[in-house]
Design a protein around this motif. Sequence first.
Motif, short mmCIF file in Angstrom:
data_model
loop_
_atom_site.label_atom_id
_atom_site.label_comp_id
_atom_site.label_asym_id
_atom_site.label_seq_id
_atom_site.Cartn_x
_atom_site.Cartn_y
_atom_site.Cartn_z
N THR A 36 0.53 -1.18 -0.04
CA THR A 36 0.32 -1.00 -0.01
C THR A 36 1.05 0.90 0.44
O THR A 36 2.00 1.08 0.15
N TYR A 37 0.28 2.18 -0.61
CA TYR A 37 0.75 3.57 -0.67
C TYR A 37 1.60 4.06 0.65
O TYR A 37 2.96 4.84 0.97
N ILE A 65 -4.98 8.35 -5.95
CA ILE A 65 -4.12 7.25 -5.22
C ILE A 65 -4.62 5.75 -4.53
O ILE A 65 -4.59 5.29 -4.63
N ASP A 66 -5.66 6.49 -4.13
CA ASP A 66 -6.64 5.29 -3.16
C ASP A 66 -7.25 4.41 -4.52
O ASP A 66 -7.62 3.10 -3.52
N ASP A 67 -7.30 4.19 -5.36
CA ASP A 67 -7.37 3.59 -5.95
C ASP A 67 -6.86 2.62 -6.66
O ASP A 67 -7.06 0.77 -7.27
N PHE A 68 -5.22 2.58 -5.74
CA PHE A 68 -4.02 1.66 -6.93
C PHE A 68 -3.30 1.25 -5.05
O PHE A 68 -3.22 1.64 -4.37
N ASP A 69 -3.18 -0.81 -5.46
CA ASP A 69 -1.86 -0.31 -4.53
C ASP A 69 -1.13 -0.57 -5.32
O ASP A 69 -1.03 -0.57 -6.16
N ILE A 70 0.29 -0.30 -4.87
CA ILE A 70 1.59 0.22 -5.13
C ILE A 70 2.59 -0.99 -4.44
O ILE A 70 2.53 -1.57 -3.32
#
Length: 335
Positions: A36-37, A65-70
């Motif tokens: 996660t970010y 940015i919450d729409d992505f797993d980083i």
Amino acid sequence: SQNKENYEPRGFQRPFATPSMVAGPQRVTGNPHLLTYKHHPDLRKCPGRECVGSSSTSVAKKVTIDDFDIGRPLGKGKFGNVYLARVKKLQAIVALKVLFKSQMEKEGVEHQLRREIEIQAHLKHPNILRFYNYFHDRKRVFLVLEYAPRGEMYKELQRCGRFDDQRTATYMEEISDALMYCHEKKVIHRDIKPENLLLGYRGELKIADFGWSVHAPSLRRRTMCGTLDYLPPEMIEGHTHSEKVDLWCIGVLCYECLVGNPPFETASHSDTYKRIMKVDLKFPKIVSDGARDLISKLLRHNPIDRLSLQSVIDHPWVRSNSHRLLPPSYPAKKS
């Protein structure tokens, strides 16, 4: 939004250069461990997140940015980093480029970023890295890009030393087809080189960096840009230039792929300039006659005399050596 050491001889700069932000995703070894970010300081939440546009829809869709797993970092640059990422809803793997506004403002390259987004968002070709979307928050701009699993061509060239005729001819057909598409849309790339070319899942070439590109209806530009070893004579002389600068660049690229270093590389700027101006072209014995013929017809001082992109694709050396496999871009039409 590129700010590389573009005027240093690459033989001396490359070992010390960091991957450019604009060069897109780099090679990742092993299975990506998505996080996660919160695991990355520059991906933590900032107030004021908002989406400013989408390359795929006319109506802006809110993306954060919450729409992505980083996942793990793929590359670093002056303005930020590139990360492997997964779109949560789609479970799709992408490359997420994170650019810091403060750094771009400091260098005065905001206009380059706007131009890069505007150009790449409208290009859809199997040999051009796809630009999916962009959004921003108070401190950062995020670019959502296609992920190229095999990384930079330059790193592959370093690993191999040089490429054989089959691989180089395949790349020449792919890049010529992609540039024909760009030129039809009045887009000049102006910075073709191995660092700006990525390799897809099947090893297919993908043009990834449009930081120096221009959309030029008049096709008359005077800006001196690109990498020293790849600069064509008309740019060095300060003359107006057209899409034919890209023809010179792919001639240099073909030579570098086959030999392992650019044709005019020297220890000093002035000597490199002189060799380019005189088109001081010398081939080692390892370069076949067919490849010499193609390169010699591309590296012509007068842009008008350079071989056309279609003629590159139709060149006997390319036709007899290329093993191009077009990746599927659209569903097959039903009969």
